[in-house]
Design a protein around this motif. Structure first.
Motif, PDB file in Angstrom:
ATOM      1  N   GLU A   1      -3.195 -16.936  37.433  1.00 55.24           N
ATOM      2  CA  GLU A   1      -4.110 -17.602  38.377  1.00 55.24           C
ATOM      3  C   GLU A   1      -3.641 -17.252  39.790  1.00 55.24           C
ATOM      4  OE1 GLU A   1      -4.500 -21.652  36.869  1.00 55.24           O
ATOM      5  OE2 GLU A   1      -4.738 -22.225  38.993  1.00 55.24           O
ATOM      6  N   ILE A   2      -4.544 -16.677  40.594  1.00 55.38           N
ATOM      7  CA  ILE A   2      -4.194 -16.288  41.965  1.00 55.38           C
ATOM      8  C   ILE A   2      -4.732 -17.331  42.919  1.00 55.38           C
ATOM      9  CG2 ILE A   2      -4.494 -14.539  43.766  1.00 55.38           C
ATOM     10  CD1 ILE A   2      -2.822 -13.535  41.505  1.00 55.38           C
ATOM     11  N   ASN A   3      -3.845 -17.735  43.870  1.00 58.60           N
ATOM     12  CA  ASN A   3      -4.329 -18.639  44.917  1.00 58.60           C
ATOM     13  C   ASN A   3      -3.736 -18.139  46.235  1.00 58.60           C
ATOM     14  OD1 ASN A   3      -5.016 -20.628  46.598  1.00 58.60           O
ATOM     15  ND2 ASN A   3      -4.026 -22.300  45.470  1.00 58.60           N
ATOM     16  N   GLY A   4      -4.531 -17.301  46.940  1.00 59.52           N
ATOM     17  CA  GLY A   4      -4.035 -16.722  48.204  1.00 59.52           C
ATOM     18  C   GLY A   4      -2.883 -15.780  47.923  1.00 59.52           C
ATOM     19  N   ARG A   5      -1.707 -16.117  48.451  1.00 61.07           N
ATOM     20  CA  ARG A   5      -0.547 -15.240  48.302  1.00 61.07           C
ATOM     21  C   ARG A   5       0.318 -15.632  47.104  1.00 61.07           C
ATOM     22  NH1 ARG A   5       1.911 -12.636  53.488  1.00 61.07           N
ATOM     23  NH2 ARG A   5       0.084 -12.191  54.735  1.00 61.07           N
ATOM     24  N   SER A   6      -0.196 -16.583  46.285  1.00 61.37           N
ATOM     25  CA  SER A   6       0.611 -17.019  45.137  1.00 61.37           C
ATOM     26  C   SER A   6      -0.074 -16.674  43.826  1.00 61.37           C
ATOM     27  CB  SER A   6       0.804 -18.539  45.181  1.00 61.37           C
ATOM     28  OG  SER A   6       1.457 -18.887  46.365  1.00 61.37           O
ATOM     29  N   ALA A   7       0.764 -16.359  42.828  1.00 59.99           N
ATOM     30  CA  ALA A   7       0.237 -16.118  41.475  1.00 59.99           C
ATOM     31  C   ALA A   7       0.995 -17.040  40.536  1.00 59.99           C
ATOM     32  CB  ALA A   7       0.457 -14.662  41.072  1.00 59.99           C
ATOM     33  N   VAL A   8       0.253 -17.783  39.681  1.00 62.68           N
ATOM     34  CA  VAL A   8       0.899 -18.582  38.634  1.00 62.68           C
ATOM     35  C   VAL A   8       0.695 -17.817  37.330  1.00 62.68           C
ATOM     36  CG1 VAL A   8       0.892 -20.756  37.371  1.00 62.68           C
ATOM     37  CG2 VAL A   8       0.505 -20.750  39.851  1.00 62.68           C
ATOM     38  N   VAL A   9       1.806 -17.403  36.710  1.00 62.97           N
ATOM     39  CA  VAL A   9       1.755 -16.571  35.501  1.00 62.97           C
ATOM     40  C   VAL A   9       2.201 -17.418  34.314  1.00 62.97           C
ATOM     41  CG1 VAL A   9       2.540 -14.417  34.417  1.00 62.97           C
ATOM     42  CG2 VAL A   9       2.432 -14.586  36.922  1.00 62.97           C
ATOM     43  N   ARG A  10       1.323 -17.615  33.337  1.00 61.37           N
ATOM     44  CA  ARG A  10       1.702 -18.319  32.111  1.00 61.37           C
ATOM     45  C   ARG A  10       1.914 -17.271  31.010  1.00 61.37           C
ATOM     46  NH1 ARG A  10      -1.708 -21.439  34.825  1.00 61.37           N
ATOM     47  NH2 ARG A  10      -0.981 -23.536  35.385  1.00 61.37           N
ATOM     48  N   GLY A  11       3.139 -17.194  30.524  1.00 62.62           N
ATOM     49  CA  GLY A  11       3.464 -16.158  29.539  1.00 62.62           C
ATOM     50  C   GLY A  11       2.682 -16.337  28.246  1.00 62.62           C
ATOM     51  N   VAL A  12       2.244 -15.224  27.662  1.00 61.88           N
ATOM     52  CA  VAL A  12       1.571 -15.247  26.344  1.00 61.88           C
ATOM     53  C   VAL A  12       2.438 -14.482  25.350  1.00 61.88           C
ATOM     54  CG1 VAL A  12      -0.752 -15.448  27.314  1.00 61.88           C
ATOM     55  CG2 VAL A  12       0.218 -13.170  26.927  1.00 61.88           C
ATOM     56  N   GLU A  13       2.246 -14.732  24.059  1.00 59.58           N
ATOM     57  CA  GLU A  13       3.057 -14.074  23.016  1.00 59.58           C
ATOM     58  C   GLU A  13       2.948 -12.551  23.137  1.00 59.58           C
ATOM     59  OE1 GLU A  13       5.050 -16.965  20.843  1.00 59.58           O
ATOM     60  OE2 GLU A  13       4.978 -14.821  20.352  1.00 59.58           O
ATOM     61  N   LYS A  14       1.686 -12.095  23.244  1.00 65.61           N
ATOM     62  CA  LYS A  14       1.471 -10.644  23.241  1.00 65.61           C
ATOM     63  C   LYS A  14       0.287 -10.282  24.130  1.00 65.61           C
ATOM     64  CE  LYS A  14       4.276  -8.158  20.799  1.00 65.61           C
ATOM     65  NZ  LYS A  14       5.025  -7.177  21.636  1.00 65.61           N
ATOM     66  N   LEU A  15       0.362  -9.165  24.815  1.00 63.83           N
ATOM     67  CA  LEU A  15      -0.825  -8.592  25.465  1.00 63.83           C
ATOM     68  C   LEU A  15      -1.412  -7.573  24.495  1.00 63.83           C
ATOM     69  CD1 LEU A  15       0.539  -7.885  29.075  1.00 63.83           C
ATOM     70  CD2 LEU A  15      -0.885  -9.811  28.341  1.00 63.83           C
ATOM     71  N   HIS A  16      -2.738  -7.342  24.590  1.00 62.42           N
ATOM     72  CA  HIS A  16      -3.325  -6.262  23.765  1.00 62.42           C
ATOM     73  C   HIS A  16      -3.730  -5.107  24.684  1.00 62.42           C
ATOM     74  CE1 HIS A  16      -7.232  -7.560  25.301  1.00 62.42           C
ATOM     75  NE2 HIS A  16      -6.865  -8.797  25.012  1.00 62.42           N
ATOM     76  N   GLY A  17      -3.714  -3.911  24.132  1.00 60.89           N
ATOM     77  CA  GLY A  17      -4.057  -2.714  24.917  1.00 60.89           C
ATOM     78  C   GLY A  17      -5.470  -2.793  25.461  1.00 60.89           C
ATOM     79  N   ALA A  18      -5.753  -2.037  26.539  1.00 64.71           N
ATOM     80  CA  ALA A  18      -7.098  -2.011  27.145  1.00 64.71           C
ATOM     81  C   ALA A  18      -7.232  -0.736  27.976  1.00 64.71           C
ATOM     82  CB  ALA A  18      -7.286  -3.241  28.030  1.00 64.71           C
ATOM     83  N   THR A  19      -8.419  -0.503  28.505  1.00 64.33           N
ATOM     84  CA  THR A  19      -8.630   0.594  29.454  1.00 64.33           C
ATOM     85  C   THR A  19      -8.443   0.021  30.855  1.00 64.33           C
ATOM     86  OG1 THR A  19     -10.157   1.689  27.970  1.00 64.33           O
ATOM     87  CG2 THR A  19     -10.287   2.308  30.297  1.00 64.33           C
ATOM     88  N   LEU A  20      -7.507   0.603  31.615  1.00 61.75           N
ATOM     89  CA  LEU A  20      -7.056  -0.006  32.869  1.00 61.75           C
ATOM     90  C   LEU A  20      -7.222   0.964  34.029  1.00 61.75           C
ATOM     91  CD1 LEU A  20      -3.759  -1.333  31.262  1.00 61.75           C
ATOM     92  CD2 LEU A  20      -5.827  -2.690  31.716  1.00 61.75           C
ATOM     93  N   VAL A  21      -7.462   0.418  35.232  1.00 61.00           N
ATOM     94  CA  VAL A  21      -7.675   1.241  36.427  1.00 61.00           C
ATOM     95  C   VAL A  21      -6.618   0.906  37.488  1.00 61.00           C
ATOM     96  CG1 VAL A  21      -9.324   1.898  38.225  1.00 61.00           C
ATOM     97  CG2 VAL A  21     -10.162   1.203  35.959  1.00 61.00           C
TER      98      VAL A  21
END
Ligand code: EPZ
Length: 418
Positions: free
Chosen positions: A346-366
């Motif tokens: 979650e981004i709020n201005g200059r801050s990011a709140v990162v909640r860790g997840v078990e796993k990320l899945h692959g994707a097409t990224l830019v």
């Protein structure tokens, strides 16, 4: 147009040697114009920012020759003092050509470098410092025109420890008449490297790496051959890659004290770190813990150039991390790409709140910018399944042989024509 094809989920093992620091080689190349003698910078990384700076030097009339990774500049024939807008737009750090052109030719003109992917990046601190040294500055039609009869040493105070402004002051004061005392200087290792390089050319500078730098102007500088400091940001990127993907690697060539708070933060994630001389070994096993808080600050605080990579790592750690970006206004442009992989940020201005997840899945990224692009590569290595990453021109600016080095560490990554 190339793309990376990555199969995530493989641990990394082995060792990798850091390249010479991009953010040192660029100001060193700008400094070559300060003498008519030949200057050789050894092991310059084959990255596009170095190629762009070489192009700027050629536009100014200097001769630039590459032999392997060594680059030799002879600027006896240099006479042009104006840098085109195309090149200034492509390479923002060309702004410290102002200082070296003024020291050599007493005049300089560059197109306003303007903002970029990570923020507005004004140059007011550069210009007010040059004015203190006796430079007359005129901004018209998108260009900055600088002239001076002679650069005179002065007392300069920086309101903010700008890296580029500190470098521009060293580059312009080195041939000025008399003494310049700079207070509030940036303390990054690349500033110390620039001081050592200029002193090897016959300059008289001391104090780099502290708040106060003293430059006693000299009449002229001579050539030298110089091996730049290693790239702490590239090295940190590989350490974070191993932390995120798991495994055990050793990064060679970078001093632990140049990585500042990064090693402390990786230990907070429960990585094992062993640093001895210029070798740093990291072991990452099992699920990591999130950092409670990461605040980017000028050196020796946590480096803004490793912010995106640490967000990617925290995406797959256990818990919740608060990341505050204090240096640049918009340095979270890579976050929507991480969200495509299942990241909870979650981004709020200059801050990011990162909640860790078990796993990320692959994707097409830019990729949207240099360090954000590197963060996407790290996330793809840690993710489950395949990812494709386009926009590699951004990462090619700062990482030599990125896929080759990762492959050597056991990553399943290929660079293919998109
Ligand atoms: C250098 O940029 C690096 N680039 C950046 O690395 C790095 O992120 C930055 O220092 C901070 O460490 C090179 O060395 C080529 P600053 P620079 O002047 O010199 C504000 C990378 O990924 N500011 O220290 O541009 C500015 O807006 C790049 O390798 C002014 O307000 O950084 C920013 O908010 C990205 N007025 C802050 O200071 C000025 O006149 C830091 O800028 C100058 C800067």
């Amino acid at each position: 147009m190339d793309k990376f094809v990555i199969e995530g989920g493989r641990r990394l093992y082995g060792s990798v040697r850091a390249q010479s620091a991009k953010n040192s080689v660029l100001p060193l190349l700008a400094a070559c114009i300060l003498t008519e003698d030949e200057v050789t910078i050894r092991e310059a990384p084959p990255i596009t920012d170095v190629g762009c700076m070489a192009q700027i030097l050629r536009e100014l009339g200097a001769e630039v020759r590459f032999s392997g990774e060594d680059v030799t500049v002879s600027s006896a024939g240099a006479g042009e003092h104006r840098i085109s807008s195309a090149l200034t737009k492509e390479l923002r750090s060309s702004v410290f050509m102002l200082g070296s052109l003024l020291a050599r030719f007493k005049r300089a003109a560059i197109a306003y470098p303007g903002g970029c992917d990570i923020g507005l990046r004004p140059i007011d601190l550069h210009l007010s410092a040059l004015a203190r040294l006796g430079v007359k500055i005129e901004e018209r039609e998108g260009y900055i025109f600088c002239t001076c009869d002679r650069l005179e040493g002065a007392e300069i105070v920086l309101d903010f420890p700008s890296v580029g402004a500190t470098e521009n002051i060293l580059l312009s004061a080195v041939l000025a008449k008399g003494r310049t005392v700079l207070s509030g200087a940036a303390k990054e290792p690349e500033i110390v490297d620039l001081q050592n390089f200029l002193n090897a050319m016959g300059a008289n500078i001391r104090g780099a790496g502290t708040d106060t730098v003293v430059i006693d102007g000299v009449r002229s500088l001579h050539g030298t051959t110089y091996l730049p400091v290693k790239d702490r940001i590239e090295a940190g990127t590989y350490l974070i890659a191993c932390a995120a993907a798991g495994g055990e690697i050793e990064v060679e060539g970078v001093k632990a004290e140049h990585l500042g708070l990064l090693l402390h933060k990786l230990r907070e994630n429960s990585c094992k770190i062993h640093a001895k001389n210029d070798k740093i070994r990291i072991t990452s096993a099992g699920r990591l813990r999130c950092n409670r808080k990461i605040e980017t600050l000028p050196f020796p605080g946590f480096p803004t150039d490793l912010q995106a990579q640490m967000v990617a790592l925290n995406c797959v750690a256990d818990g919740c991390a608060l990341v505050v970006e204090n240096l640049f206004e918009t340095r979270f442009k890579y976050v929507p790409e991480l969200k495509k992989m299942g990241a909870d940020i979650e981004i709020n201005g200059r801050s990011a709140v990162v909640r860790g997840v078990e796993k990320l899945h692959g994707a097409t990224l830019v990729c949207k910018d240099l360090r954000g692009g590197a963060a996407l590569v790290l996330a793809a290595l840690a993710a489950e399944g395949p990812s494709e990453i386009v926009g590699l021109s951004h990462v090619d600016r700062g990482y030599a042989d990125f896929d080759g080095k990762l492959k050597k560490l056991g990553a399943k990554i290929a660079r293919v024509r998109a």
